[in-house]
Write a protein that holds these residues in place. Structure first.
Motif, PDB file in Angstrom:
ATOM      1  N   PHE A  30      -1.324   7.936   2.900  1.00 60.33           N
ATOM      2  CA  PHE A  30      -0.829   6.730   4.026  1.00 60.33           C
ATOM      3  C   PHE A  30      -1.402   6.921   4.954  1.00 60.33           C
ATOM      4  CE2 PHE A  30       2.304   3.718   5.310  1.00 60.33           C
ATOM      5  CZ  PHE A  30       0.982   2.668   5.064  1.00 60.33           C
TER       6      PHE A  30
ATOM      7  N   THR B 104       1.885   1.465  -3.119  1.00 59.89           N
ATOM      8  CA  THR B 104       1.233   2.094  -4.629  1.00 59.89           C
ATOM      9  C   THR B 104       0.529   3.929  -4.313  1.00 59.89           C
ATOM     10  OG1 THR B 104       0.374  -0.425  -4.260  1.00 59.89           O
ATOM     11  CG2 THR B 104      -1.238   1.461  -5.254  1.00 59.89           C
ATOM     12  N   ALA B 105       0.964   3.765  -3.155  1.00 59.46           N
ATOM     13  CA  ALA B 105       0.940   5.752  -2.401  1.00 59.46           C
ATOM     14  C   ALA B 105       1.774   5.971  -3.250  1.00 59.46           C
ATOM     15  CB  ALA B 105       0.583   5.793  -1.224  1.00 59.46           C
TER      16      ALA B 105
ATOM     17  N   LYS C 210       1.038  -1.759   0.418  1.00 60.56           N
ATOM     18  CA  LYS C 210       0.001  -0.435  -0.026  1.00 60.56           C
ATOM     19  C   LYS C 210       0.472   1.529   0.378  1.00 60.56           C
ATOM     20  CE  LYS C 210      -4.883  -1.144   1.849  1.00 60.56           C
ATOM     21  NZ  LYS C 210      -5.613  -0.741   2.254  1.00 60.56           N
TER      22      LYS C 210
ATOM     23  N   SER D 282      -5.711  10.648  -3.966  1.00 61.48           N
ATOM     24  CA  SER D 282      -6.205   8.864  -3.218  1.00 61.48           C
ATOM     25  C   SER D 282      -5.769   8.819  -1.936  1.00 61.48           C
ATOM     26  CB  SER D 282      -5.551   8.191  -4.264  1.00 61.48           C
ATOM     27  OG  SER D 282      -5.907   8.228  -5.350  1.00 61.48           O
TER      28      SER D 282
ATOM     29  N   THR E 137     -13.554   2.217  -1.559  1.00 59.46           N
ATOM     30  CA  THR E 137     -12.097   4.213  -1.511  1.00 59.46           C
ATOM     31  C   THR E 137     -12.529   5.084  -0.836  1.00 59.46           C
ATOM     32  OG1 THR E 137     -12.240   4.262  -3.900  1.00 59.46           O
ATOM     33  CG2 THR E 137     -10.843   2.846  -3.344  1.00 59.46           C
TER      34      THR E 137
ATOM     35  N   PHE F 123      -4.542   5.800   0.934  1.00 61.26           N
ATOM     36  CA  PHE F 123      -4.833   4.245   1.837  1.00 61.26           C
ATOM     37  C   PHE F 123      -4.454   4.056   2.885  1.00 61.26           C
ATOM     38  CE2 PHE F 123      -3.068   5.659  -2.885  1.00 61.26           C
ATOM     39  CZ  PHE F 123      -3.565   4.815  -2.922  1.00 61.26           C
TER      40      PHE F 123
END
Length: 202
Positions: free
Chosen positions: A100, A29-30, A26, A127, A155, A129
């Motif tokens: 994150f 990905t962040a 994660k 986004s 999400t 996470f």
């Protein structure tokens, strides 16, 4: 008895390994998401946390991001630190490509605090996470400052269970939350949520 203990210890080891892999994936990905958006990545909840073991061996739980925000400066030691409360982050709207947040939400006192935090995370970043302990984690049960069980549904939506009361809520990224009337459906099924909920609150 020894066999049962061995099975339990192995199971907990696998839970810990899965959690560590999820944390790394994660975070990576962040970072990738933020880079694609050409914006910085924010870490809320420092990589040192409150664990004396991590500090003793000098092992961070995850990276610092471009900016690390926490109420405790020591949690972000060695990072580019900005003091902040997750319920009222000191950043502008969509300042970050990704945020994150690892093992923070379960420490909130109640669903109202989580709703504020969840809204803030979505306000400051494109986004979000998050990482939280599951009910299969012994550490999650034993930690005295874990007041909530939190589970990510999508999400933008999380399920929050208040440990003292057992009340369960759906919490949305706009800060709304609502108690569910269908405990079994929400807590046990991973796919789909029946919206049998009361009036939204904010």
């Amino acid at each position: 008895m020894n066999a049962l203990l061995t099975i339990f210890l192995v199971q907990q080891g696998l839970v810990a390994l899965r959690g560590e892999m999820e944390r790394r994936n994660k975070y990576a990905t962040a970072v990738t998401t933020a880079r694609h958006a050409r914006k910085p990545v924010l870490v809320v909840g420092g990589p040192w946390g409150t664990s004396p073991v991590r500090k003793l061996f000098g092992v961070r739980a995850h990276g610092c991001g471009d900016i690390c925000s926490d109420v405790d400066p020591m949690a972000c030691a060695g990072c580019s630190f900005v003091p902040g409360d997750i319920r009222a982050l000191p950043f502008t709207d969509k300042q970050f490509g990704a945020v994150f947040c690892s093992h923070v939400l379960e420490h909130m006192d109640n669903v109202q605090d989580v709703a504020h935090a969840w809204k803030e995370l979505h306000r400051v970043a494109d986004s979000v996470f998050v990482l939280v302990p599951g009910k299969d984690s012994l550490g999650g049960w034993l930690a005295p400052d874990h007041h909530l069980w939190v589970k990510e549904v999508s999400t933008t939506t999380i399920i929050v269970e208040e440990r003292p009361t057992g009340n369960i809520y759906l919490v949305y990224s706009d800060g709304r939350y609502a108690p569910t009337q269908d405990r079994e459906n929400v807590t046990m099924r991973r796919h789909g949520i029946r919206r049998s909920v009361a009036t939204f609150r904010d």
